[in-house]
Design a protein around this motif. Structure first.
Motif, PDB file in Angstrom:
ATOM      1  N   VAL A   1      -1.600  13.046   8.532  1.00 27.79           N
ATOM      2  CA  VAL A   1      -0.169  13.265   8.312  1.00 27.79           C
ATOM      3  C   VAL A   1       0.347  12.282   7.268  1.00 27.79           C
ATOM      4  CG1 VAL A   1       0.384  14.156  10.624  1.00 27.79           C
ATOM      5  CG2 VAL A   1       0.418  11.711  10.217  1.00 27.79           C
ATOM      6  N   GLY A   2       1.398  12.672   6.570  1.00 30.13           N
ATOM      7  CA  GLY A   2       2.150  11.745   5.733  1.00 30.13           C
ATOM      8  C   GLY A   2       1.467  11.317   4.457  1.00 30.13           C
ATOM      9  N   ALA A   3       2.244  10.574   3.648  1.00 24.08           N
ATOM     10  CA  ALA A   3       1.710   9.995   2.420  1.00 24.08           C
ATOM     11  C   ALA A   3       0.665   8.941   2.766  1.00 24.08           C
ATOM     12  CB  ALA A   3       2.842   9.383   1.604  1.00 24.08           C
ATOM     13  N   GLN A   4      -0.357   8.863   1.955  1.00 29.96           N
ATOM     14  CA  GLN A   4      -1.449   7.931   2.212  1.00 29.96           C
ATOM     15  C   GLN A   4      -1.294   6.663   1.370  1.00 29.96           C
ATOM     16  OE1 GLN A   4      -3.701   8.673   4.763  1.00 29.96           O
ATOM     17  NE2 GLN A   4      -2.107  10.221   5.004  1.00 29.96           N
ATOM     18  N   VAL A   5      -2.016   5.630   1.749  1.00 31.35           N
ATOM     19  CA  VAL A   5      -1.978   4.372   0.994  1.00 31.35           C
ATOM     20  C   VAL A   5      -2.540   4.609  -0.397  1.00 31.35           C
ATOM     21  CG1 VAL A   5      -2.167   3.000   3.085  1.00 31.35           C
ATOM     22  CG2 VAL A   5      -4.241   3.619   1.839  1.00 31.35           C
ATOM     23  N   THR A   6      -2.036   3.849  -1.374  1.00 30.95           N
ATOM     24  CA  THR A   6      -2.472   3.987  -2.764  1.00 30.95           C
ATOM     25  C   THR A   6      -2.724   2.609  -3.362  1.00 30.95           C
ATOM     26  OG1 THR A   6      -0.178   4.000  -3.547  1.00 30.95           O
ATOM     27  CG2 THR A   6      -1.204   6.140  -3.115  1.00 30.95           C
ATOM     28  N   GLU A   7      -3.411   2.599  -4.504  1.00 34.23           N
ATOM     29  CA  GLU A   7      -3.651   1.363  -5.253  1.00 34.23           C
ATOM     30  C   GLU A   7      -3.299   1.600  -6.717  1.00 34.23           C
ATOM     31  OE1 GLU A   7      -7.536  -0.306  -4.784  1.00 34.23           O
ATOM     32  OE2 GLU A   7      -6.896  -1.538  -3.086  1.00 34.23           O
ATOM     33  N   SER A   8      -2.085   2.055  -6.950  1.00 30.19           N
ATOM     34  CA  SER A   8      -1.623   2.299  -8.310  1.00 30.19           C
ATOM     35  C   SER A   8      -1.348   0.974  -9.019  1.00 30.19           C
ATOM     36  CB  SER A   8      -0.346   3.131  -8.279  1.00 30.19           C
ATOM     37  OG  SER A   8       0.708   2.371  -7.685  1.00 30.19           O
ATOM     38  N   GLU A   9      -1.081   1.048 -10.308  1.00 26.41           N
ATOM     39  CA  GLU A   9      -0.703  -0.156 -11.055  1.00 26.41           C
ATOM     40  C   GLU A   9       0.549  -0.785 -10.466  1.00 26.41           C
ATOM     41  OE1 GLU A   9       0.955  -1.272 -15.489  1.00 26.41           O
ATOM     42  OE2 GLU A   9      -0.533   0.329 -15.302  1.00 26.41           O
ATOM     43  N   GLU A  10       1.476   0.039 -10.022  1.00 27.91           N
ATOM     44  CA  GLU A  10       2.704  -0.472  -9.402  1.00 27.91           C
ATOM     45  C   GLU A  10       2.375  -1.266  -8.144  1.00 27.91           C
ATOM     46  OE1 GLU A  10       6.862  -0.934  -8.392  1.00 27.91           O
ATOM     47  OE2 GLU A  10       5.802  -0.524 -10.272  1.00 27.91           O
ATOM     48  N   VAL A  11       1.489  -0.742  -7.314  1.00 27.49           N
ATOM     49  CA  VAL A  11       1.107  -1.433  -6.085  1.00 27.49           C
ATOM     50  C   VAL A  11       0.455  -2.773  -6.402  1.00 27.49           C
ATOM     51  CG1 VAL A  11      -0.488  -1.374  -4.120  1.00 27.49           C
ATOM     52  CG2 VAL A  11       0.883   0.646  -4.687  1.00 27.49           C
ATOM     53  N   LEU A  12      -0.527  -2.760  -7.288  1.00 31.33           N
ATOM     54  CA  LEU A  12      -1.275  -3.974  -7.581  1.00 31.33           C
ATOM     55  C   LEU A  12      -0.428  -5.018  -8.293  1.00 31.33           C
ATOM     56  CD1 LEU A  12      -4.687  -2.424  -8.682  1.00 31.33           C
ATOM     57  CD2 LEU A  12      -4.109  -3.466  -6.489  1.00 31.33           C
ATOM     58  N   SER A  13       0.388  -4.591  -9.242  1.00 30.61           N
ATOM     59  CA  SER A  13       1.183  -5.570  -9.986  1.00 30.61           C
ATOM     60  C   SER A  13       2.249  -6.201  -9.109  1.00 30.61           C
ATOM     61  CB  SER A  13       1.835  -4.918 -11.212  1.00 30.61           C
ATOM     62  OG  SER A  13       2.760  -3.917 -10.826  1.00 30.61           O
ATOM     63  N   THR A  14       2.801  -5.447  -8.158  1.00 30.11           N
ATOM     64  CA  THR A  14       3.793  -6.016  -7.244  1.00 30.11           C
ATOM     65  C   THR A  14       3.131  -6.955  -6.242  1.00 30.11           C
ATOM     66  OG1 THR A  14       5.137  -4.014  -7.436  1.00 30.11           O
ATOM     67  CG2 THR A  14       5.616  -5.486  -5.594  1.00 30.11           C
TER      68      THR A  14
ATOM     69  N   ASP B   1       0.829  -1.207   0.000  1.00 27.80           N
ATOM     70  CA  ASP B   1       0.000   0.000   0.000  1.00 27.80           C
ATOM     71  C   ASP B   1       0.869   1.265   0.000  1.00 27.80           C
ATOM     72  OD1 ASP B   1      -2.891  -1.235   1.205  1.00 27.80           O
ATOM     73  OD2 ASP B   1      -1.072  -2.268   1.828  1.00 27.80           O
ATOM     74  N   PHE B   2       2.085   1.166   0.544  1.00 28.32           N
ATOM     75  CA  PHE B   2       2.988   2.316   0.637  1.00 28.32           C
ATOM     76  C   PHE B   2       4.091   2.280  -0.419  1.00 28.32           C
ATOM     77  CE2 PHE B   2       1.259   2.411   4.997  1.00 28.32           C
ATOM     78  CZ  PHE B   2       0.887   3.748   5.047  1.00 28.32           C
ATOM     79  N   ARG B   3       3.914   1.478  -1.440  1.00 26.21           N
ATOM     80  CA  ARG B   3       4.992   1.309  -2.420  1.00 26.21           C
ATOM     81  C   ARG B   3       5.269   2.584  -3.219  1.00 26.21           C
ATOM     82  NH1 ARG B   3       7.739  -3.079  -3.670  1.00 26.21           N
ATOM     83  NH2 ARG B   3       8.930  -3.061  -5.606  1.00 26.21           N
ATOM     84  N   ASP B   4       4.304   3.462  -3.319  1.00 22.81           N
ATOM     85  CA  ASP B   4       4.493   4.683  -4.092  1.00 22.81           C
ATOM     86  C   ASP B   4       5.160   5.795  -3.295  1.00 22.81           C
ATOM     87  OD1 ASP B   4       3.305   3.618  -6.395  1.00 22.81           O
ATOM     88  OD2 ASP B   4       1.295   4.131  -5.690  1.00 22.81           O
TER      89      ASP B   4
END
Length: 286
Positions: free
Chosen positions: A254-267, A136-139
Motif C-alpha cells: 500500500v501507499g507511496a514507497q521509500v525513495t532515494e532521489s537527489e532531493e532525499v539524499l541532498s536533504t 525516505d518519504f520526502r518525495d
C-alpha cells in the motif's frame, strides 16, 4: 523573573507532575525521586503540534535558499510525541532519519486572534524538542511533510517545561555520540516565539499544552540505530534520545514507497553535498 521547571514522570506506576529541586523531582504530595532514577513522560499532552519550516539564518544559508515573506508550517500528529530518554524508532526499510534540534513553545491558555505583543501572556513556558524526519518519504505527500515528520516517536520533547525563561540570545546545540553537530543561537531566528504564536493563532485556536516548534539551525544530518542524540538549550536543559530499528518493515502493498532521489539524499546529507564533493551519503548501517 526567576525560572521554574516542571516535569511529568511515572511515579509508583502513575503519571505525576513534579517540580525540579536541584537533583531531585518533588511531587505535590512530597514524594521525591532523583532525576537520574526518574522515568520521564512528555511534559504536556498537546492537542496539536505545529512546526515552522525554516527560521534560522544558518539553516537557510545551508539549504541555499531564501526565506519566504512570512513563515510556513507543517503539522506533526500527536501520536509522534516522545519523551526524554525515549527510543526514536527508524522503521525497518528506511535509511535517512535526521535530527533537528529545536525549542518548543508551550501554550498556557486558550489563544486566538492576538497580537505578537500579547503572545507572551499566552505562553506557559518552553521545552526542548527534536523534530526528527524520515527523508525516505520526502518525495511523497505534496510537501505536507506528514510521513517525513509524522511517524511514531519522531517528536521527543522535554525533559521539562521551564517557566519564566527569556528566549532571546540563547544557545542551542545538537550532540551526536558526544560530538557537537548543530550549534546556533536564537538570535538567528527570523521570526521570534511571540510572532509564531500570533501568526498561527490568527486562524487556529491554540489550547493549553499545544506545542509550536520554532525551527532548527544548520547541519541536520542522518543518524543511525545505536546513536545517542542530545539537544541542549541554554536554560532549558538537555533532551536525550537513542535511535533503534523498528521490528516491522514498511509495507510495500500500500501507499507511496521509500525513495532515494537527489532531493532525499541532498536533504538528508546536506544541501551542498553534490556540489562541493563533500558529505557524500554515508552507507546506511544495519
Amino acid at each position: 523573573m526567576a525560572t521554574k521547571e516542571f516535569r511529568r514522570i511515572l511515579l509508583d506506576g502513575n503519571p505525576v507532575d513534579v517540580v525540579v529541586e536541584g537533583d531531585e523531582l518533588v511531587a505535590g504530595d512530597g514524594r521525591r525521586v532523583a532525576i537520574a532514577d526518574a522515568t520521564h513522560l512528555p511534559p504536556v499532552t498537546p492537542s496539536k503540534i505545529v512546526c515552522v519550516h525554516l527560521n534560522y539564518r544558518s539553516r537557510v544559508e545551508e539549504m541555499m535558499t531564501s526565506l519566504p515573506k512570512a513563515p510556513t508550517y507543517f503539522h506533526k500528529p500527536v501520536s509522534a510525541l516522545n519523551t526524554h530518554e525515549g527510543a526514536v524508532v527508524r522503521p525497518e526499510g528506511c535509511k535517512w532519519l535526521n535530527y533537528e534540534g529545536e525549542i518548543a513553545i508551550v501554550i498556557g491558555k486558550t489563544c486566538r486572534n492576538i497580537s505578537p505583543e500579547e503572545a507572551g501572556d499566552y505562553i506557559r513556558g518552553y521545552t526542548v524538542a527534536n523534530d526528527y524526519g524520515l527523508h525516505d518519504f520526502r518525495d511523497t505527500d505534496s510537501g505536507s511533510m506528514l510521513r517525513v515528520k509524522g511517524a511514531d516517536t519522531l517528536c521527543p520533547v522535554g525533559p521539562g517545561i521551564v517557566e519564566g525563561w527569556d528566549f532571546r540570545g540563547k544557545r542551542i546545540r545538537t550532540i551526536v555520540n558526544g560530538e557537537v553537530k548543530q550549534d546556533g543561537t536564537t538570535d538567528e531566528m527570523e521570526w521570534d516565539m511571540h510572532y509564531l504564536v500570533a501568526d498561527i493563532a490568527r486562524t487556529i485556536t491554540l489550547q493549553p499544552g499545544d506545542l509550536l516548534l520554532s525551527g532548527t539551525p544548520a547541519i541536520s544530518r542522518t543518524v543511525y540505530p545505536g546513536d545517542v542524540v542530545e539537544v541542549e538549550v541554554e536554560g532549558l536543559g538537555t533532551l536525550r534520545n537513542h535511535i533503534v530499528t523498528g521490528p516491522t518493515p514498511i509495507r510495500t502493498d500500500v501507499g507511496a514507497q521509500v525513495t532515494e532521489s537527489e532531493e532525499v539524499l541532498s536533504t538528508a546529507q546536506g544541501g551542498d553535498w553534490e556540489f562541493r564533493g563533500i558529505r557524500k551519503p554515508k552507507p546506511p548501517q544495519p
